[in-house]
Write a protein that holds these residues in place. Structure first.
Motif, PDB file in Angstrom:
ATOM      1  N   GLU A 153      39.041  33.717  28.678  1.00  7.39           N
ATOM      2  CA  GLU A 153      39.133  35.059  29.272  1.00  7.39           C
ATOM      3  C   GLU A 153      37.879  35.877  28.995  1.00  7.39           C
ATOM      4  O   GLU A 153      37.376  36.580  29.881  1.00  7.39           O
ATOM      5  CB  GLU A 153      40.363  35.792  28.728  1.00  7.39           C
ATOM      6  CG  GLU A 153      41.701  35.177  29.106  1.00  7.39           C
ATOM      7  CD  GLU A 153      42.081  33.979  28.245  1.00  7.39           C
ATOM      8  OE1 GLU A 153      43.077  33.301  28.579  1.00  7.39           O
ATOM      9  OE2 GLU A 153      41.379  33.714  27.227  1.00  7.39           O
ATOM     10  N   ASP A 160      31.297  38.486  34.382  1.00 12.24           N
ATOM     11  CA  ASP A 160      31.553  39.553  35.353  1.00 12.24           C
ATOM     12  C   ASP A 160      30.823  40.834  34.945  1.00 12.24           C
ATOM     13  O   ASP A 160      30.197  41.498  35.780  1.00 12.24           O
ATOM     14  CB  ASP A 160      33.053  39.805  35.445  1.00 12.24           C
ATOM     15  CG  ASP A 160      33.412  40.903  36.429  1.00 12.24           C
ATOM     16  OD1 ASP A 160      33.166  40.720  37.638  1.00 12.24           O
ATOM     17  OD2 ASP A 160      33.917  41.954  35.994  1.00 12.24           O
ATOM     18  N   MET A 181      38.250  27.917  32.626  1.00  9.88           N
ATOM     19  CA  MET A 181      39.673  27.746  32.900  1.00  9.88           C
ATOM     20  C   MET A 181      40.322  26.940  31.785  1.00  9.88           C
ATOM     21  O   MET A 181      39.666  26.169  31.086  1.00  9.88           O
ATOM     22  CB  MET A 181      39.888  27.088  34.262  1.00  9.88           C
ATOM     23  CG  MET A 181      39.127  25.812  34.477  1.00  9.88           C
ATOM     24  SD  MET A 181      39.053  25.284  36.215  1.00  9.88           S
ATOM     25  CE  MET A 181      40.755  25.310  36.699  1.00  9.88           C
ATOM     26  N   ARG A 188      46.076  27.226  40.646  1.00 11.02           N
ATOM     27  CA  ARG A 188      45.968  28.683  40.546  1.00 11.02           C
ATOM     28  C   ARG A 188      44.660  29.100  39.867  1.00 11.02           C
ATOM     29  O   ARG A 188      43.935  29.966  40.368  1.00 11.02           O
ATOM     30  CB  ARG A 188      47.171  29.242  39.773  1.00 11.02           C
ATOM     31  CG  ARG A 188      47.154  30.758  39.632  1.00 11.02           C
ATOM     32  CD  ARG A 188      48.349  31.236  38.815  1.00 11.02           C
ATOM     33  NE  ARG A 188      48.328  32.673  38.639  1.00 11.02           N
ATOM     34  CZ  ARG A 188      48.798  33.552  39.517  1.00 11.02           C
ATOM     35  NH1 ARG A 188      49.323  33.117  40.651  1.00 11.02           N
ATOM     36  NH2 ARG A 188      48.731  34.844  39.280  1.00 11.02           N
ATOM     37  N   GLU A 189      44.358  28.462  38.734  1.00 18.04           N
ATOM     38  CA  GLU A 189      43.124  28.804  38.024  1.00 18.04           C
ATOM     39  C   GLU A 189      41.895  28.431  38.846  1.00 18.04           C
ATOM     40  O   GLU A 189      40.906  29.174  38.879  1.00 18.04           O
ATOM     41  CB  GLU A 189      43.084  28.101  36.677  1.00 18.04           C
ATOM     42  CG  GLU A 189      43.959  28.711  35.603  1.00 18.04           C
ATOM     43  CD  GLU A 189      43.653  28.114  34.241  1.00 18.04           C
ATOM     44  OE1 GLU A 189      42.787  28.665  33.545  1.00 18.04           O
ATOM     45  OE2 GLU A 189      44.272  27.089  33.888  1.00 18.04           O
ATOM     46  N   THR A 191      41.591  28.272  42.103  1.00 22.13           N
ATOM     47  CA  THR A 191      41.432  29.249  43.181  1.00 22.13           C
ATOM     48  C   THR A 191      40.889  30.563  42.639  1.00 22.13           C
ATOM     49  O   THR A 191      40.034  31.209  43.259  1.00 22.13           O
ATOM     50  CB  THR A 191      42.784  29.483  43.883  1.00 22.13           C
ATOM     51  OG1 THR A 191      43.251  28.240  44.421  1.00 22.13           O
ATOM     52  CG2 THR A 191      42.642  30.496  45.013  1.00 22.13           C
ATOM     53  N   GLN A 192      41.359  30.959  41.464  1.00 21.30           N
ATOM     54  CA  GLN A 192      40.892  32.194  40.830  1.00 21.30           C
ATOM     55  C   GLN A 192      39.391  32.145  40.563  1.00 21.30           C
ATOM     56  O   GLN A 192      38.652  33.082  40.884  1.00 21.30           O
ATOM     57  CB  GLN A 192      41.625  32.403  39.501  1.00 21.30           C
ATOM     58  CG  GLN A 192      42.567  33.586  39.517  1.00 21.30           C
ATOM     59  CD  GLN A 192      43.288  33.730  38.161  1.00 21.30           C
ATOM     60  OE1 GLN A 192      43.153  32.910  37.265  1.00 21.30           O
ATOM     61  NE2 GLN A 192      44.065  34.781  38.036  1.00 21.30           N
ATOM     62  N   ILE A 193      38.931  31.051  39.967  1.00 18.02           N
ATOM     63  CA  ILE A 193      37.517  30.924  39.615  1.00 18.02           C
ATOM     64  C   ILE A 193      36.648  30.887  40.861  1.00 18.02           C
ATOM     65  O   ILE A 193      35.600  31.550  40.939  1.00 18.02           O
ATOM     66  CB  ILE A 193      37.283  29.667  38.758  1.00 18.02           C
ATOM     67  CG1 ILE A 193      37.981  29.814  37.399  1.00 18.02           C
ATOM     68  CG2 ILE A 193      35.787  29.425  38.552  1.00 18.02           C
ATOM     69  CD1 ILE A 193      37.548  31.027  36.604  1.00 18.02           C
ATOM     70  N   ASN A 195      37.370  32.148  43.713  1.00 11.81           N
ATOM     71  CA  ASN A 195      37.391  33.504  44.272  1.00 11.81           C
ATOM     72  C   ASN A 195      36.387  34.406  43.557  1.00 11.81           C
ATOM     73  O   ASN A 195      35.745  35.254  44.192  1.00 11.81           O
ATOM     74  CB  ASN A 195      38.794  34.103  44.181  1.00 11.81           C
ATOM     75  CG  ASN A 195      39.708  33.599  45.275  1.00 11.81           C
ATOM     76  OD1 ASN A 195      39.247  33.066  46.284  1.00 11.81           O
ATOM     77  ND2 ASN A 195      41.005  33.751  45.101  1.00 11.81           N
ATOM     78  N   TYR A 196      36.256  34.229  42.246  1.00 14.56           N
ATOM     79  CA  TYR A 196      35.226  34.978  41.514  1.00 14.56           C
ATOM     80  C   TYR A 196      33.840  34.633  42.050  1.00 14.56           C
ATOM     81  O   TYR A 196      32.998  35.529  42.275  1.00 14.56           O
ATOM     82  CB  TYR A 196      35.279  34.657  40.019  1.00 14.56           C
ATOM     83  CG  TYR A 196      36.203  35.529  39.210  1.00 14.56           C
ATOM     84  CD1 TYR A 196      36.001  36.906  39.130  1.00 14.56           C
ATOM     85  CD2 TYR A 196      37.268  34.977  38.492  1.00 14.56           C
ATOM     86  CE1 TYR A 196      36.841  37.713  38.380  1.00 14.56           C
ATOM     87  CE2 TYR A 196      38.116  35.775  37.739  1.00 14.56           C
ATOM     88  CZ  TYR A 196      37.906  37.140  37.683  1.00 14.56           C
ATOM     89  OH  TYR A 196      38.745  37.931  36.934  1.00 14.56           O
ATOM     90  N   LYS A 199      33.367  36.255  45.385  1.00 14.33           N
ATOM     91  CA  LYS A 199      33.256  37.715  45.258  1.00 14.33           C
ATOM     92  C   LYS A 199      31.896  38.110  44.708  1.00 14.33           C
ATOM     93  O   LYS A 199      31.226  38.997  45.253  1.00 14.33           O
ATOM     94  CB  LYS A 199      34.365  38.228  44.334  1.00 14.33           C
ATOM     95  CG  LYS A 199      34.259  39.721  43.979  1.00 14.33           C
ATOM     96  CD  LYS A 199      35.348  40.113  42.993  1.00 14.33           C
ATOM     97  CE  LYS A 199      35.125  41.499  42.412  1.00 14.33           C
ATOM     98  NZ  LYS A 199      35.179  42.555  43.426  1.00 14.33           N
ATOM     99  N   GLU A 228      37.921  22.344  44.812  1.00 16.02           N
ATOM    100  CA  GLU A 228      37.681  23.663  45.396  1.00 16.02           C
ATOM    101  C   GLU A 228      36.190  23.942  45.539  1.00 16.02           C
ATOM    102  O   GLU A 228      35.754  24.506  46.544  1.00 16.02           O
ATOM    103  CB  GLU A 228      38.343  24.739  44.530  1.00 16.02           C
ATOM    104  CG  GLU A 228      39.851  24.801  44.675  1.00 16.02           C
ATOM    105  CD  GLU A 228      40.266  25.227  46.078  1.00 16.02           C
ATOM    106  OE1 GLU A 228      39.954  26.357  46.473  1.00 16.02           O
ATOM    107  OE2 GLU A 228      40.877  24.406  46.781  1.00 16.02           O
TER     108      GLU A 228
END
Length: 378
Positions: A153, A160, A181, A188-189, A191-193, A195-196, A199, A228
């Protein structure tokens, strides 16, 4: 009574005038603003993204996108990325990388998630030596962070924070994306990473290059995060040792959105720096079983058809021997030869690594049955 068209385009009749109409909520207002922002105008020209790094003549790494290097452990991936960073720092050619960073956005953030502080510092010094820049110039242009000691985390939060608060950044390196991760096979993780990554690159108009290991049993990047990244990256480079000369590493494009580039090779010279091998001719491809690859030699449609037959229901579970027999029969119907133990073993490893099948944990260490994961990502 009035008629209207609902948001999905369906015609709805005889609705009481005013019925169902509500004042827009804050979310409605936000979504409407986002929709207007995202909508494309056919009359408006969108310029091509500027190129951050060329590989040969290919605009392989552009602003607003991300790329990746994949390879087996100890394949010299970090040496290769050191050359890429040095090219970006100097806007010159290092190996086959040619930097094209604008003066207004030429700073670099480098995050090493897996090495000790000592070894990460060695990479930092290697990059500096490749550039020929002074330490003062290096400090002005690149910030290097060793994140191994921090939690998953905190690593994400630190990356970020630095991307959001650092000025003039055009390139970000994440050496060890897997360490952002907890579970490498978590959809889920993953896709999250990703997406970061999307972004950060979009919002700050920079390029991110990540590094991830390949599976041991095939040529694919590890885990769901690897799938991914393969699907969303602008360019994926494969860095691997020559099968017949371990002092040589080759670099080739696995996926690339633009024109591809000729593969190239490098070795580590007496100064412990990567050095391009001119006119290098790779070793001849392996013959027979060693050349067979279930990723390149079998299409995803064939894999899906065979597995759907082998596992006719969601409750179907097969022990290893049953699975091998069923796979031999199923792929044989598609014209695929699995008569050798080498090929069937390589196929089963591949299917597991790609999360197309998995072994069900029912308490045994060995001998657990397999099931089909029909929603796999290829």
């Amino acid at each position: 009574m009035t008629d209207f068209i609902d948001p999905l385009g369906n015609f709805v009749a005889e609705i009481e005038s005013g019925a169902g109409l509500q004042e827009p909520t804050p979310n409605d207002t936000r979504f409407e603003a986002q929709c207007q922002e995202a909508q494309l105008d056919i009359d408006k020209e969108i310029p091509a993204p500027p190129v951050a790094i060329y590989i040969g003549d290919s605009p392989a790494c552009t602003f607003g996108n991300f790329s990746a290097s994949i390879g087996k452990p100890k394949g010299k991936k970090t040496f290769n990325v050191s050359a890429l960073v040095a090219a970006a720092l100097t806007n010159s050619t290092v190996l086959s990388y040619r930097g094209n960073m604008p003066s207004t956005q030429n700073r670099i953030l480098y995050f090493d998630t897996e090495q000790s502080t000592y070894h990460a510092h060695r990479v930092f010094k290697r990059i500096a030596r490749l550039t020929g820049l002074t330490n003062v110039e290096i400090k002005r242009r690149i910030q290097f962070y060793a994140l191994r000691r921090y939690s998953v985390e905190d690593r994400i939060a630190m990356i970020d924070h630095l991307i959001r608060n650092s000025k003039c950044v055009g390139l970000v390196i994440i050496d060890g994306i897997r360490d952002l991760m907890l579970d490498i096979n978590s959809p889920r993780e993953a896709t999250q990473i990703v997406n970061y990554l999307m972004k950060w690159t979009e919002e700050y108009n920079l390029h991110i290059h990540t590094i991830i290991h390949q599976n041991k049993g095939d040529e694919n990047a590890r885990g769901h995060i690897g799938t991914e990244i393969n699907n969303k990256s602008e360019t994926v480079l494969k860095v691997e040792k020559d099968k017949h000369n371990e002092s040589v590493s080759t670099v080739e494009a696995v996926y690339i959105r633009d024109i591809t580039f000729p593969s190239f090779a490098f070795q580590i010279n007496s100064s412990a720096l990567p050095e391009l091998l001119l006119n290098y001719e790779p070793s001849k491809d392996a013959k027979g079983n060693e050349a067979w690859n279930p990723y390149f030699d079998i299409t995803v449609d064939i894999h899906r058809r065979v597995l759907s037959k082998v596992f006719p229901t969601s409750e179907t579970l097969l022990r290893r021997g049953q699975l091998e027999d069923a796979l031999r029969d199923g792929y044989s119907e598609e014209g695929i030869d699995l008569t050798t133990d080498y090929r069937i073993d390589k196929l089963v490893k591949f299917l597991c690594n790609k999360r197309m099948i998995e072994q069900v944990d029912i308490g045994k260490k060995k001998g657990n049955p397999f099931r089909f994961l029909k929603d796999f990502h290829y």
